[in-house]
Scaffold this active site. Structure first.
Site, PDB file in Angstrom:
ATOM      1  N   GLU A 109     128.715  30.094 -12.594  1.00 11.91           N
ATOM      2  CA  GLU A 109     127.748  28.986 -12.688  1.00 11.91           C
ATOM      3  C   GLU A 109     127.272  28.566 -11.303  1.00 11.91           C
ATOM      4  O   GLU A 109     126.100  28.261 -11.093  1.00 11.91           O
ATOM      5  CB  GLU A 109     128.389  27.801 -13.415  1.00 11.91           C
ATOM      6  CG  GLU A 109     128.734  28.126 -14.858  1.00 11.91           C
ATOM      7  CD  GLU A 109     129.286  26.927 -15.597  1.00 11.91           C
ATOM      8  OE1 GLU A 109     128.505  26.247 -16.270  1.00 11.91           O
ATOM      9  OE2 GLU A 109     130.521  26.672 -15.496  1.00 11.91           O
ATOM     10  N   GLU A 129     135.240  31.146 -21.032  1.00 13.90           N
ATOM     11  CA  GLU A 129     135.329  29.810 -21.617  1.00 13.90           C
ATOM     12  C   GLU A 129     135.763  29.851 -23.075  1.00 13.90           C
ATOM     13  O   GLU A 129     136.557  29.011 -23.522  1.00 13.90           O
ATOM     14  CB  GLU A 129     133.974  29.082 -21.499  1.00 13.90           C
ATOM     15  CG  GLU A 129     133.701  28.472 -20.140  1.00 13.90           C
ATOM     16  CD  GLU A 129     133.183  29.467 -19.106  1.00 13.90           C
ATOM     17  OE1 GLU A 129     133.147  30.677 -19.388  1.00 13.90           O
ATOM     18  OE2 GLU A 129     132.829  29.018 -18.006  1.00 13.90           O
TER      19      GLU A 129
END
Ligand code: 1HE
Length: 262
Positions: A109, A129
């Site tokens: 990210e 995730e």
């Protein structure tokens, strides 16, 4: 020692994630130090290189710190990442990100808000995730999805797929594949080139282009005309254009080794 080091090299700010013993996992203190370094770079430098110390760029969110967070702390934590990362993505100067080892979860990210990404052989990319029972929270659903597209992002998140550097280049995550151990040198070389551009052009390239991409056809074209006219009317642009016409500007290097004026 801050968890993100700041080193000026000429006009270039070099920001180095400095928590290698935890694989540069991002905790609150590191995010704070990143924000300080980003603000300093915006004030002092013409371009920045973001890299990491150790064998891995970043293992993402510090899971140890995250595990006890309440729902509201989770939201504010995520918004805190957005605030710092947006100061990179829509900041004053372009960021060239040098990647090695693991670029995982929040590490991807972070890399995604840079403007150009360079990876060396052995770099790998993953979004675990789903396996951790969480979701991207550092802007990845917007910024990483923009690079690779939602179908590929869903595959990575659902299946835990790990991409090689070469696959990441194919996905649009990586712009350049560097020589072994060469990501930083390549990113610095590219940052130096960009630092030689007109600052207003660089500012609009990073701030206008991505917003134009997010807007509709008419708004995009209108915004482009305003940005084009704005840059053209500056004394710096006039001087650069004149230099070209008077044959004083460098010619474009072209792949076959000859030179052409673009
Ligand atoms: C960590 C973290 C971490 C390492 N938070 N402490 N990210 C992940 O799910 C990735 C988790 N990390 C890993 O899978 C591996 O560490 C790596 C593949 C990246 C590297 O492996 P390796 O063998 O080099 O290192 P290691 O032995 O696993 O880890 C070294 C130390 O770093 C160890 O601590 P130690 O005290 O036992 O030495 C690890 O616990 C620690 N460490 N990664 C905390 N992530 C805004 S939302 C974003 C959501 C996400 O980012 S989800 C993805 C989280």
């Amino acid at each position: 020692m801050p968890l993100v080091e700041y080193q000026p090299i000429g006009d270039i700010a070099v920001l180095t994630l400095n928590r290698p013993e935890k694989r540069n996992a991002m905790n609150d203190a590191m995010l704070g130090d990143l924000g300080v370094a980003v603000d300093r770079a915006a004030a002092e430098a013409k371009a920045a290189v973001l890299r990491a110390r150790g064998k891995h760029f970043s293992a993402g969110l510090d899971l140890a710190e995250h595990v006890e967070k309440s729902l509201m702390q989770g939201i504010f934590g995520s918004r805190g990442w957005h605030a710092v990362f947006d100061r990179i993505r829509y900041g004053a100067i372009p960021y060239f990100v040098a990647l090695n080892g693991a670029v995982v979860g929040g590490g991807l990210e972070l890399a995604a808000v840079g403007h150009v990404r360079v990876a060396e052989p052995g770099t790998y990319f993953a979004l675990p995730e789903g396996q951790r029972g969480i979701f991207v929270g550092g802007g990845g659903s917007v910024n990483a999805t923009r690079l690779m597209g939602a179908p590929r992002m869903m595959d990575m998140m659902l299946t835990g797929r790990v991409l090689t550097a070469e696959e990441a280049e194919r996905y649009g995550i990586v712009n350049y594949l560097a020589a072994p151990g060469g990501a930083f040198d390549k990113a610095l070389e590219l940052a130096r080139v960009a630092a030689g551009n007109a600052p207003l052009s660089n500012y609009l390239i990073i701030n206008a282009l991505q917003r134009i991409h997010d807007s509709g056809h008419d708004e995009g074209l209108f915004f482009e005309s305003v940005a084009a006219s704005l840059t053209q009317s500056t004394p710096e642009a006039r001087q650069r254009l004149r230099a070209f016409l008077e044959k004083k500007a460098a010619r474009l290097p072209i792949p076959n080794g000859e030179e052409a004026r673009g």
